[in-house]
Every structure is written in C-alpha cells, then in structure tokens.
Enzyme design. Structure first.
Site, PDB file in Angstrom:
ATOM      1  N   GLY A  53       0.773  -1.238   0.000  1.00 27.21           N
ATOM      2  CA  GLY A  53       0.000   0.000   0.000  1.00 27.21           C
ATOM      3  C   GLY A  53       0.799   1.279   0.000  1.00 27.21           C
ATOM      4  O   GLY A  53       0.239   2.348  -0.236  1.00 27.21           O
ATOM      5  N   ASP A  54       2.113   1.207   0.257  1.00 31.07           N
ATOM      6  CA  ASP A  54       2.935   2.432   0.282  1.00 31.07           C
ATOM      7  C   ASP A  54       4.381   2.066  -0.032  1.00 31.07           C
ATOM      8  O   ASP A  54       5.304   2.449   0.685  1.00 31.07           O
ATOM      9  CB  ASP A  54       2.833   3.109   1.646  1.00 31.07           C
ATOM     10  CG  ASP A  54       3.504   4.480   1.671  1.00 31.07           C
ATOM     11  OD1 ASP A  54       3.662   5.088   0.597  1.00 31.07           O
ATOM     12  OD2 ASP A  54       3.880   4.937   2.771  1.00 31.07           O
ATOM     13  N   LEU A  55       4.586   1.336  -1.119  1.00 30.68           N
ATOM     14  CA  LEU A  55       5.917   0.796  -1.396  1.00 30.68           C
ATOM     15  C   LEU A  55       6.749   1.776  -2.215  1.00 30.68           C
ATOM     16  O   LEU A  55       6.420   2.085  -3.359  1.00 30.68           O
ATOM     17  CB  LEU A  55       5.808  -0.535  -2.147  1.00 30.68           C
ATOM     18  CG  LEU A  55       7.143  -1.279  -2.246  1.00 30.68           C
ATOM     19  CD1 LEU A  55       7.569  -1.785  -0.876  1.00 30.68           C
ATOM     20  CD2 LEU A  55       7.048  -2.436  -3.221  1.00 30.68           C
ATOM     21  N   HIS A 115      10.972   2.380   1.964  1.00 31.26           N
ATOM     22  CA  HIS A 115      10.456   1.244   2.723  1.00 31.26           C
ATOM     23  C   HIS A 115      11.079  -0.089   2.305  1.00 31.26           C
ATOM     24  O   HIS A 115      10.624  -1.150   2.743  1.00 31.26           O
ATOM     25  CB  HIS A 115       8.931   1.179   2.581  1.00 31.26           C
ATOM     26  CG  HIS A 115       8.242   2.347   3.195  1.00 31.26           C
ATOM     27  ND1 HIS A 115       7.064   2.873   2.713  1.00 31.26           N
ATOM     28  CD2 HIS A 115       8.592   3.135   4.263  1.00 31.26           C
ATOM     29  CE1 HIS A 115       6.711   3.907   3.446  1.00 31.26           C
ATOM     30  NE2 HIS A 115       7.613   4.086   4.387  1.00 31.26           N
TER      31      HIS A 115
END
Length: 259
Positions: free
Chosen positions: A161-163, A167
């Site tokens: 969801g937030d790659l 990260h």
C-alpha cells in the site's frame, strides 16, 4: 546498520519512532486513525511474515493508552543501489505478497476490498475537489481522466500500500527487508508496482517486472498509480498549511500527467 528510515527518525507523516536498546523500533501514532492501522499491523504481520521471502516487522503492543507498539529491528538502510539483483529480490517479494490468500489476510486484520474501495473513492473525490482546480485549465481533463481510471481499478490482492525506496532496506548491497505495512489492505496489486516499474532505474524495473511476471495490463495500471503519487503530497501540504509542499506536489502532478 540501523534500519531507521526518516519515519523511524521521527519525521514520518504517520508515526513517531525511536530505537530502543539498539534492537527494537518503538512507534507511536501521530493521529487517531494511525493508531487503528498500527493495531492492524500487530495482527496481520504475525500471520504474514512467515509467508514472505524477506524479513518484515512483526510489531506487538507495548502499551494501549497511549498506544505504543514495538518490533524487532529489520537490519539494513534505505535502498540506494538499484541493480537487477535487487529488482529480482523485490519482484519475488511482491509476487509472494500478492499471492497470499486475501480472505485469510482480512481474517488477520487487513482492511477488506470493500473498505479499501470506499476509502479510494473518498480520496479520489478529495483530489478532484481540492487538487484539480489548482492545475492549469489545459491539464485538468487529463487529471480527471486519471482519477476516473484509478477509481475503476480492481481490488483483489493483499498489498503493501505504500511501497517506495524508503520502505525497502538493503544490507551489504543486498535487499534485506521491507518495512512499514501500516497501509496494507486488499487492493490493486498494481499499486505496489507503481514506483518499482515506473519510478526506479530501468535495470531494476525490468528485473522486478520479469521476476514478478507482470502482464502488460498490470504494468499499464501501475503507471496510473505512479502518476497519482504526488497528489498525496499536495493534499498533505494543504492540510498542514505548507505551501512549499503544495507547490512541490503540484510540480510532480504536472510532470507525471500525460501531455
């Protein structure tokens, strides 16, 4: 190797974090809605971690009021070397993540597709209301078309969801882990491929696509999500009264929109 990204250093949008005893990352939510996501991670990651080919955080609750969660440090630093070997490792990681059973993921805390689609629609509506009017008149048609295409995208796989590179961790030149699953949900797998295929250097992107087995339609849909990325910076700047961030976000929106 500390494994501390900007978020762990305390400047993240969602959480404050600190390193404890050189071994544990302790996180505190900045806002109430973030607390819900942190609690979700404590349930989901215990189930998910053994199913993935790279280390990920497995947080547990230290204190509920005010909420504090803690997980063992994932070794590595922010990914900065984008070679084919790293691309293959990330491609294999995403293939395994997206192959997990979404129904089981929901039973272990992941937001289901219906909830993710509802939140997506609300976010896109907000973009249409607050961001599109800030764009030049001759770019608003392309912007609105992008928002419509994103709303129509499917939702059928567990996604990070937030790659982005902040990260993905590396150690000794090798991808060593993936962190920050606070935005995990059942959604569009193309979202996780947005940066990896369209924002990363070409050799890395080609290796991700090949290892993942990304079909052309998925690659095209990932481009939609890549184009949407800077819109979040605009609304964050509007919400926090930061005109520099708003301008930076708008520059990104215009740079990524098709002519």
């Amino acid at each position: 190797m500390t494994g501390l990204t900007d978020e762990w250093g305390g400047t993240g949008w969602d959480s404050q974090a600190r390193l404890v005893q050189g071994r544990w990352v302790e996180r505190r939510p900045r806002r109430p809605e973030v607390a819900v996501r942190l609690l979700m991670e404590t349930r989901l990651m215990r189930w998910l971690a053994p199913r993935l080919p790279l280390p990920v955080p497995i947080p547990h609750v230290v204190r509920r009021e005010p909420l504090v969660v803690r997980h063992e440090l994932v070794a590595g630093e922010r990914l900065e070397t984008f070679d084919a070997a790293g691309g293959r490792m990330l491609g294999a990681f995403l293939r395994a993540l997206h192959a997990t059973d979404p129904a089981q993921a929901v039973r272990h805390g992941a937001p289901p597709a219906r909830e993710a689609l509802r939140e997506r629609a609300a976010t896109v509506e907000d973009f249409g209301t607050r961001v599109v009017p800030l764009l030049p008149h001759d770019r608003r048609g392309a912007a609105s078309a992008l928002l419509a295409a994103v709303v129509a995208s499917p939702a059928g796989a567990l996604v990070h969801g937030d790659l982005g590179p902040e990260h993905v961790l590396a150690r000794d030149g090798t991808v060593s882990g993936v962190i920050d699953f606070g935005d995990a949900h059942v959604g569009d797998p193309a979202l996780d491929l947005a940066w990896a295929l369209h924002g990363a250097p070409p050799a890395f992107a080609r290796a991700v696509a090949a290892e993942y087995g990304a079909a052309p339609e998925l690659v095209e849909r990932a481009l939609l999500w890549h184009r949407l990325g800077p819109w979040h910076e605009v609304t964050y700047g509007l919400d926090t009264g930061d005109p520099d961030r708003v301008r930076s976000g708008l520059d990104g929106v215009l740079a990524r929109l098709p002519a």
